[in-house]
Scaffold this motif. Structure first.
Motif, PDB file in Angstrom:
ATOM      1  N   ARG A 334       0.832  -1.212   0.000  1.00  0.00           N
ATOM      2  CA  ARG A 334       0.000   0.000   0.000  1.00  0.00           C
ATOM      3  C   ARG A 334       0.865   1.259   0.000  1.00  0.00           C
ATOM      4  NH1 ARG A 334      -4.174   0.041   4.590  1.00  0.00           N
ATOM      5  NH2 ARG A 334      -2.722  -1.354   5.661  1.00  0.00           N
ATOM      6  N   VAL A 335       1.985   1.233   0.704  1.00  0.00           N
ATOM      7  CA  VAL A 335       2.905   2.371   0.663  1.00  0.00           C
ATOM      8  C   VAL A 335       3.390   2.608  -0.757  1.00  0.00           C
ATOM      9  CG1 VAL A 335       5.238   3.106   1.317  1.00  0.00           C
ATOM     10  CG2 VAL A 335       3.663   2.273   3.068  1.00  0.00           C
ATOM     11  N   LEU A 336       3.834   1.562  -1.423  1.00  0.00           N
ATOM     12  CA  LEU A 336       4.345   1.713  -2.790  1.00  0.00           C
ATOM     13  C   LEU A 336       3.233   2.070  -3.768  1.00  0.00           C
ATOM     14  CD1 LEU A 336       6.855  -1.284  -2.836  1.00  0.00           C
ATOM     15  CD2 LEU A 336       7.389   1.150  -2.619  1.00  0.00           C
ATOM     16  N   GLY A 337       2.025   1.554  -3.537  1.00  0.00           N
ATOM     17  CA  GLY A 337       0.897   1.918  -4.392  1.00  0.00           C
ATOM     18  C   GLY A 337       0.522   3.378  -4.255  1.00  0.00           C
ATOM     19  N   LEU A 338       0.545   3.885  -3.024  1.00  0.00           N
ATOM     20  CA  LEU A 338       0.273   5.313  -2.814  1.00  0.00           C
ATOM     21  C   LEU A 338       1.335   6.172  -3.483  1.00  0.00           C
ATOM     22  CD1 LEU A 338      -0.917   5.995   0.860  1.00  0.00           C
ATOM     23  CD2 LEU A 338      -2.012   6.729  -1.258  1.00  0.00           C
ATOM     24  N   LEU A 339       2.594   5.759  -3.355  1.00  0.00           N
ATOM     25  CA  LEU A 339       3.667   6.531  -3.975  1.00  0.00           C
ATOM     26  C   LEU A 339       3.489   6.573  -5.487  1.00  0.00           C
ATOM     27  CD1 LEU A 339       6.350   8.036  -3.390  1.00  0.00           C
ATOM     28  CD2 LEU A 339       7.518   5.875  -3.865  1.00  0.00           C
ATOM     29  N   GLU A 340       3.112   5.457  -6.080  1.00  0.00           N
ATOM     30  CA  GLU A 340       2.885   5.425  -7.529  1.00  0.00           C
ATOM     31  C   GLU A 340       1.758   6.370  -7.918  1.00  0.00           C
ATOM     32  OE1 GLU A 340       1.018   4.339 -11.274  1.00  0.00           O
ATOM     33  OE2 GLU A 340       0.120   4.083  -9.288  1.00  0.00           O
ATOM     34  N   ALA A 341       0.656   6.367  -7.165  1.00  0.00           N
ATOM     35  CA  ALA A 341      -0.473   7.241  -7.475  1.00  0.00           C
ATOM     36  C   ALA A 341      -0.080   8.713  -7.340  1.00  0.00           C
ATOM     37  CB  ALA A 341      -1.651   6.914  -6.556  1.00  0.00           C
ATOM     38  N   GLU A 342       0.687   9.024  -6.292  1.00  0.00           N
ATOM     39  CA  GLU A 342       1.123  10.400  -6.086  1.00  0.00           C
ATOM     40  C   GLU A 342       2.057  10.860  -7.197  1.00  0.00           C
ATOM     41  OE1 GLU A 342       0.982  10.383  -1.168  1.00  0.00           O
ATOM     42  OE2 GLU A 342       2.899  10.288  -2.234  1.00  0.00           O
ATOM     43  N   LEU A 343       2.985   9.991  -7.591  1.00  0.00           N
ATOM     44  CA  LEU A 343       3.924  10.371  -8.648  1.00  0.00           C
ATOM     45  C   LEU A 343       3.191  10.549  -9.970  1.00  0.00           C
ATOM     46  CD1 LEU A 343       6.739  10.881  -9.781  1.00  0.00           C
ATOM     47  CD2 LEU A 343       6.999   8.402 -10.037  1.00  0.00           C
ATOM     48  N   ARG A 344       2.278   9.660 -10.277  1.00  0.00           N
ATOM     49  CA  ARG A 344       1.523   9.772 -11.527  1.00  0.00           C
ATOM     50  C   ARG A 344       0.762  11.096 -11.563  1.00  0.00           C
ATOM     51  NH1 ARG A 344       0.331   6.043 -15.214  1.00  0.00           N
ATOM     52  NH2 ARG A 344       1.110   4.374 -13.838  1.00  0.00           N
ATOM     53  N   SER A 345       0.133  11.453 -10.456  1.00  0.00           N
ATOM     54  CA  SER A 345      -0.593  12.724 -10.391  1.00  0.00           C
ATOM     55  C   SER A 345       0.357  13.908 -10.549  1.00  0.00           C
ATOM     56  CB  SER A 345      -1.334  12.821  -9.061  1.00  0.00           C
ATOM     57  OG  SER A 345      -1.937  14.080  -8.898  1.00  0.00           O
ATOM     58  N   ALA A 346       1.507  13.847  -9.852  1.00  0.00           N
ATOM     59  CA  ALA A 346       2.465  14.955  -9.922  1.00  0.00           C
ATOM     60  C   ALA A 346       3.015  15.132 -11.330  1.00  0.00           C
ATOM     61  CB  ALA A 346       3.596  14.719  -8.928  1.00  0.00           C
ATOM     62  N   LEU A 347       3.296  14.021 -12.002  1.00  0.00           N
ATOM     63  CA  LEU A 347       3.800  14.111 -13.377  1.00  0.00           C
ATOM     64  C   LEU A 347       2.769  14.775 -14.282  1.00  0.00           C
ATOM     65  CD1 LEU A 347       5.453  10.577 -13.792  1.00  0.00           C
ATOM     66  CD2 LEU A 347       6.658  12.779 -13.921  1.00  0.00           C
ATOM     67  N   GLU A 348       1.534  14.316 -14.184  1.00  0.00           N
ATOM     68  CA  GLU A 348       0.502  14.851 -15.074  1.00  0.00           C
ATOM     69  C   GLU A 348       0.242  16.324 -14.800  1.00  0.00           C
ATOM     70  OE1 GLU A 348      -3.818  13.515 -16.925  1.00  0.00           O
ATOM     71  OE2 GLU A 348      -2.834  12.287 -15.393  1.00  0.00           O
ATOM     72  N   LEU A 349       0.200  16.700 -13.507  1.00  0.00           N
ATOM     73  CA  LEU A 349      -0.078  18.094 -13.156  1.00  0.00           C
ATOM     74  C   LEU A 349       1.084  19.025 -13.515  1.00  0.00           C
ATOM     75  CD1 LEU A 349      -1.837  17.595  -9.706  1.00  0.00           C
ATOM     76  CD2 LEU A 349      -2.905  18.290 -11.868  1.00  0.00           C
ATOM     77  N   SER A 350       2.286  18.466 -13.640  1.00  0.00           N
ATOM     78  CA  SER A 350       3.440  19.299 -13.992  1.00  0.00           C
ATOM     79  C   SER A 350       3.687  19.349 -15.491  1.00  0.00           C
ATOM     80  CB  SER A 350       4.696  18.765 -13.291  1.00  0.00           C
ATOM     81  OG  SER A 350       5.042  17.489 -13.802  1.00  0.00           O
ATOM     82  N   GLY A 351       2.923  18.570 -16.259  1.00  0.00           N
ATOM     83  CA  GLY A 351       3.090  18.557 -17.699  1.00  0.00           C
ATOM     84  C   GLY A 351       4.136  17.597 -18.203  1.00  0.00           C
ATOM     85  N   CYS A 352       4.474  16.585 -17.394  1.00  0.00           N
ATOM     86  CA  CYS A 352       5.489  15.603 -17.782  1.00  0.00           C
ATOM     87  C   CYS A 352       4.817  14.278 -18.113  1.00  0.00           C
ATOM     88  CB  CYS A 352       6.492  15.394 -16.649  1.00  0.00           C
ATOM     89  SG  CYS A 352       7.456  16.852 -16.219  1.00  0.00           S
ATOM     90  N   ALA A 353       5.120  13.745 -19.276  1.00  0.00           N
ATOM     91  CA  ALA A 353       4.551  12.461 -19.660  1.00  0.00           C
ATOM     92  C   ALA A 353       5.309  11.293 -19.047  1.00  0.00           C
ATOM     93  CB  ALA A 353       4.545  12.322 -21.181  1.00  0.00           C
ATOM     94  N   THR A 354       6.585  11.505 -18.730  1.00  0.00           N
ATOM     95  CA  THR A 354       7.431  10.457 -18.160  1.00  0.00           C
ATOM     96  C   THR A 354       8.392  11.084 -17.156  1.00  0.00           C
ATOM     97  OG1 THR A 354       9.249  10.670 -19.739  1.00  0.00           O
ATOM     98  CG2 THR A 354       7.406   9.253 -20.396  1.00  0.00           C
ATOM     99  N   PRO A 355       8.989  10.278 -16.281  1.00  0.00           N
ATOM    100  CA  PRO A 355      10.016  10.820 -15.382  1.00  0.00           C
ATOM    101  C   PRO A 355      11.181  11.446 -16.127  1.00  0.00           C
ATOM    102  CG  PRO A 355       9.259   8.695 -14.569  1.00  0.00           C
ATOM    103  CD  PRO A 355       8.631   8.882 -15.924  1.00  0.00           C
ATOM    104  N   ALA A 356      11.486  10.957 -17.324  1.00  0.00           N
ATOM    105  CA  ALA A 356      12.616  11.497 -18.079  1.00  0.00           C
ATOM    106  C   ALA A 356      12.413  12.951 -18.478  1.00  0.00           C
ATOM    107  CB  ALA A 356      12.867  10.647 -19.319  1.00  0.00           C
ATOM    108  N   GLU A 357      11.169  13.426 -18.477  1.00  0.00           N
ATOM    109  CA  GLU A 357      10.893  14.819 -18.840  1.00  0.00           C
ATOM    110  C   GLU A 357      11.004  15.774 -17.654  1.00  0.00           C
ATOM    111  OE1 GLU A 357       7.138  15.046 -20.825  1.00  0.00           O
ATOM    112  OE2 GLU A 357       7.756  13.775 -22.493  1.00  0.00           O
ATOM    113  N   ALA A 358      11.113  15.256 -16.435  1.00  0.00           N
ATOM    114  CA  ALA A 358      11.121  16.116 -15.249  1.00  0.00           C
ATOM    115  C   ALA A 358      12.267  17.123 -15.221  1.00  0.00           C
ATOM    116  CB  ALA A 358      11.140  15.255 -13.991  1.00  0.00           C
TER     117      ALA A 358
END
Length: 368
Positions: A334-358
């Motif tokens: 559940r910890v890792l699942g929450l982290l994945e959901a948070e990262l996915r949201s942060a990427l989308e809200l920042s305009g990044c399609a992938t971590p490589a674009e950060a």
């Protein structure tokens, strides 16, 4: 959140697991997990540094669904995240490292097994996930070489050598508690006689610190790192670097990756926050040398901040142990699942399609 108090019956952020974990553990074990060295100034600074960073999101980027996967040492992972090496996980749950490794494998992220694991490496790699082996160089060079061979033969995907522990930092909580390992918990990869000594409780001492002082090489130099590079064909990750000059030397010696880390605030108290050194270290090493951030990660936005500052990924530490203590394998999942959901949201809200674009994002406030 400070002190691990619950704000919700249903965890909606990683720190919501701290309260249940604290209630599940003996106070001395909680202190061993939660504490830092000295007055815990560096531990606090890690969070302050990450909280201080502000990102400038991009808009109209055409980003749809985000792909959170990233290239890490040893292969591609579902997230730009690996579970940090953490000792004696059977202190927190009877299955210990086995439970954590299964959850990491299910989440598609590497699990880093500590030299001070309470479960042997062969049992962990048999689970089938991606395992990195964290190495503390031993006083006896042959013992170090034997650990490397054992990790290779077990099928580990990378070797992570920790370089910031000539001695264990003065962890005042453990000293006050006279912390020692309970029966049934020991370092599976070290001399059993030393493990027995680590179980001896004496007022004003930490038996674990005394055991590591007996076992670990105290005077490591760059020549030892070069010999270690020659000893293994595995990707070599060097953990515990803060100075850009040290990072450059590590890369020149053959490190495939560097972990910018102050050991979660558990070594030199007063050391700089890891996140504050990340941009300078990125400039000091070649692009071929992957960069990981450790110390203080508590959510998906922290991961995005690290990526924006030049990291290729992060190590996640204490929140994994909170999940393990709270609910074993399911808690870590559940910890890792929450982290994945948070990262996915942060990427989308920042305009990044992938971590490589950060790295295209502007990050303000680092290094102040």
């Amino acid at each position: 959140m400070s002190g691990g108090d619950d704000t919700s019956a249903i965890p909606v952020r990683l720190e919501d697991f701290a309260g249940p974990a604290r209630r599940a553990l003996d106070p001395e074990v909680w202190d061993f997990v939660a504490g830092g060295s000295g007055e815990e100034l560096t531990m606090a600074a890690n969070r302050s540094a990450l909280d201080r960073i502000r990102l400038v999101p991009r808009v109209l980027s055409g980003t749809g669904a985000c792909d959170t996967s990233a290239e890490l040492p040893g292969g591609r992972a579902a997230l730009p995240v690996a579970v940090a090496p953490m000792a004696y996980q059977r202190l927190l749950h009877p299955e210990g490292e086995l439970a954590t490794a299964r959850a990491a494998a299910a989440a598609g992220v590497p699990f880093t097994l500590s030299t001070l694991s309470s479960v042997p490496v062969e049992e962990v790699t048999a689970l089938g996930g991606v395992t990195w082996f964290q190495l503390y160089c031993q006083r006896d060079p042959e013992a170090t070489a034997a650990l490397v061979r054992r990790a290779e033969e077990a099928g580990c995907a990378a070797l992570m050598v920790t370089v910031d522990v000539p001695v264990m930092g003065r962890r005042l909580r453990d000293l006050r508690n006279g912390f020692a390992l309970p029966p049934g918990v020991a370092a599976a990869h070290l001399d059993p006689a030393g493990a027995r000594r680590a179980a001896e409780r004496r007022a004003g001492t930490c038996a674990v610190a005394e055991h590591t002082a007996e076992s670990f090489a105290r005077a490591l130099g760059w020549d030892e790192l070069a010999r270690l590079r020659d000893l293994t064909g595995l990707p070599l990750i060097v953990k515990g670097i803060l100075d850009p000059g040290d990072a450059a030397i590590a890369a020149s010696v053959g490190a495939d990756a560097v972990v910018v880390s102050n050991h979660g605030g558990r070594q030199l108290d007063g050391a700089v926050a890891s996140a504050d050194m990340l941009p300078a270290v990125r400039e000091a090493v070649p692009p071929s040398c992957r960069l990981l951030l450790d110390s203080g990660i508590r959510g998906g936005t922290d991961v995005l901040k690290a990526l924006a500052l030049g990291a290729d990924g992060v190590l996640l530490g204490r929140p994994v142990l909170w999940g393990l203590a709270a609910d074993g394998e399911d808690g870590v999942a559940r910890v890792l699942g929450l982290l994945e959901a948070e990262l996915r949201s942060a990427l989308e809200l920042s305009g990044c399609a992938t971590p490589a674009e950060a790295p295209w994002l502007t990050a303000l406030g680092a290094g102040r």
